[in-house]
Design a protein around this motif. Sequence first.
Motif, short mmCIF file in Angstrom:
data_model
loop_
_atom_site.label_atom_id
_atom_site.label_comp_id
_atom_site.label_asym_id
_atom_site.label_seq_id
_atom_site.Cartn_x
_atom_site.Cartn_y
_atom_site.Cartn_z
N VAL A 95 0.83 -1.29 -0.23
CA VAL A 95 0.20 -0.02 -0.16
C VAL A 95 0.75 1.19 -0.05
CG1 VAL A 95 -1.59 1.40 1.31
CG2 VAL A 95 -2.10 -1.21 0.99
N LEU A 96 1.87 1.25 0.96
CA LEU A 96 2.84 2.44 0.76
C LEU A 96 3.44 2.44 -0.44
CD1 LEU A 96 4.69 2.08 4.28
CD2 LEU A 96 2.83 3.77 3.40
N SER A 97 3.75 1.55 -1.45
CA SER A 97 4.20 1.76 -2.66
C SER A 97 3.08 2.32 -3.53
CB SER A 97 4.71 0.44 -3.18
OG SER A 97 5.84 -0.28 -2.48
N TYR A 98 2.11 2.29 -3.32
CA TYR A 98 1.10 3.05 -4.14
C TYR A 98 1.30 4.57 -4.31
CZ TYR A 98 -2.47 -0.41 -5.31
OH TYR A 98 -3.20 -1.58 -6.03
N ARG A 99 1.88 5.03 -3.21
CA ARG A 99 2.27 6.62 -3.27
C ARG A 99 3.37 6.93 -3.92
NH1 ARG A 99 2.77 8.32 2.85
NH2 ARG A 99 3.97 6.30 2.93
N VAL A 100 4.25 5.89 -4.38
CA VAL A 100 5.56 5.89 -5.38
C VAL A 100 5.20 6.23 -6.79
CG1 VAL A 100 7.76 5.18 -5.75
CG2 VAL A 100 6.78 4.91 -3.46
N ILE A 101 4.28 5.42 -7.17
CA ILE A 101 3.89 5.19 -8.59
C ILE A 101 2.69 5.87 -8.79
CG2 ILE A 101 5.18 2.95 -8.79
CD1 ILE A 101 2.56 1.81 -9.01
N GLU A 102 2.22 6.32 -10.15
CA GLU A 102 0.75 6.76 -10.25
C GLU A 102 0.04 5.62 -10.26
OE1 GLU A 102 -0.95 8.49 -14.39
OE2 GLU A 102 0.91 9.21 -14.11
N SER A 103 -1.05 5.72 -9.80
CA SER A 103 -1.92 4.31 -9.53
C SER A 103 -2.68 4.34 -10.95
CB SER A 103 -2.90 4.57 -8.40
OG SER A 103 -2.17 4.64 -7.02
N LYS A 104 -2.69 3.15 -11.41
CA LYS A 104 -3.57 2.57 -12.60
C LYS A 104 -4.54 1.76 -12.10
CE LYS A 104 -0.46 4.30 -15.47
NZ LYS A 104 -0.64 5.73 -16.05
N TRP A 105 -5.64 1.60 -12.81
CA TRP A 105 -6.70 0.84 -12.63
C TRP A 105 -6.38 -0.69 -12.50
CZ3 TRP A 105 -8.44 -2.67 -16.00
CH2 TRP A 105 -8.02 -2.50 -17.42
N TYR A 106 -5.57 -1.11 -13.51
CA TYR A 106 -5.18 -2.58 -13.54
C TYR A 106 -4.48 -2.92 -12.32
CZ TYR A 106 -0.77 -0.82 -15.40
OH TYR A 106 0.47 -0.18 -15.66
N LEU A 107 -3.67 -2.15 -11.67
CA LEU A 107 -3.07 -2.37 -10.38
C LEU A 107 -4.12 -3.06 -9.35
CD1 LEU A 107 -0.37 0.20 -10.44
CD2 LEU A 107 -0.32 -2.36 -11.23
N PHE A 108 -5.17 -2.41 -9.35
CA PHE A 108 -6.44 -2.85 -8.02
C PHE A 108 -6.71 -4.13 -8.73
CE2 PHE A 108 -6.37 1.83 -7.97
CZ PHE A 108 -6.14 1.91 -6.53
N ILE A 109 -6.80 -4.54 -9.98
CA ILE A 109 -7.46 -5.99 -10.54
C ILE A 109 -6.15 -6.71 -10.33
CG2 ILE A 109 -7.90 -6.89 -12.57
CD1 ILE A 109 -9.29 -4.61 -13.59
N LEU A 110 -4.99 -6.41 -10.38
CA LEU A 110 -3.93 -7.44 -10.50
C LEU A 110 -3.78 -7.79 -8.89
CD1 LEU A 110 -1.11 -6.19 -12.75
CD2 LEU A 110 -2.59 -8.20 -12.77
N THR A 111 -3.98 -6.73 -7.83
CA THR A 111 -4.09 -7.08 -6.48
C THR A 111 -5.06 -7.97 -6.14
OG1 THR A 111 -3.34 -4.61 -5.97
CG2 THR A 111 -4.58 -5.90 -4.17
N VAL A 112 -6.31 -7.76 -6.60
CA VAL A 112 -7.31 -8.70 -6.50
C VAL A 112 -7.23 -10.23 -7.04
CG1 VAL A 112 -9.84 -9.53 -6.70
CG2 VAL A 112 -9.15 -7.01 -6.16
N VAL A 113 -6.40 -10.28 -8.35
CA VAL A 113 -6.14 -11.67 -8.53
C VAL A 113 -5.09 -12.20 -7.73
CG1 VAL A 113 -4.95 -12.75 -10.69
CG2 VAL A 113 -6.46 -10.99 -10.94
N VAL A 114 -4.09 -11.70 -7.32
CA VAL A 114 -3.08 -12.18 -6.48
C VAL A 114 -3.61 -12.52 -5.00
CG1 VAL A 114 -0.99 -11.43 -4.87
CG2 VAL A 114 -0.97 -10.80 -7.40
N PHE A 115 -4.36 -11.69 -4.38
CA PHE A 115 -5.13 -12.01 -3.38
C PHE A 115 -6.14 -13.36 -3.42
CE2 PHE A 115 -9.38 -12.01 -0.92
CZ PHE A 115 -8.90 -11.84 0.45
#
Length: 140
Positions: A29-49
């Motif tokens: 979650v802290l790394s979200y501040r380092v990069i520009e958030s993209k919608w697909y990162l949330f989907i990839l997070t759910v897939v990994v979860f």
Amino acid sequence: MFHVKKRTLLFIAGIVWLIAGFNVARLGVLSYRVIESKWYLFILTVVVFCVFGMMFIKMNKKYTKRIMGYEEIRPFWYFFDLKAYMIMACMMGGGVGFRAMGIFSDIFIVFFYSGLGCALALAGITFLRNHIQYENLLLD
């Protein structure tokens, strides 16, 4: 001296998994501040979860069954077996080592660590639920 009831082993496992999950998810979650958030990162997070969540649910059942099969009093470190300790050491060592060497990009850390950490935390919550529902597990 360091022996506990098997119900307490479920509690210890829950706390360990919950703390590990929180710490790993926090890094993601802290790394979200380092990069520009993209919608697909949330989907990839759910897939990994989902992928790790399914693995951890299966593992949780296996470890709970093993703990329930113990005698009433065991050393507190018996919430894991030797194989689980070795896997945990490799995963922690690999994660820390690869991050320190810069092998993982910030984008990978964002979605992978967030998803993995939340799955670990869910496994911890499941162990804690098993601790609370201990009497029901005895009847199974």
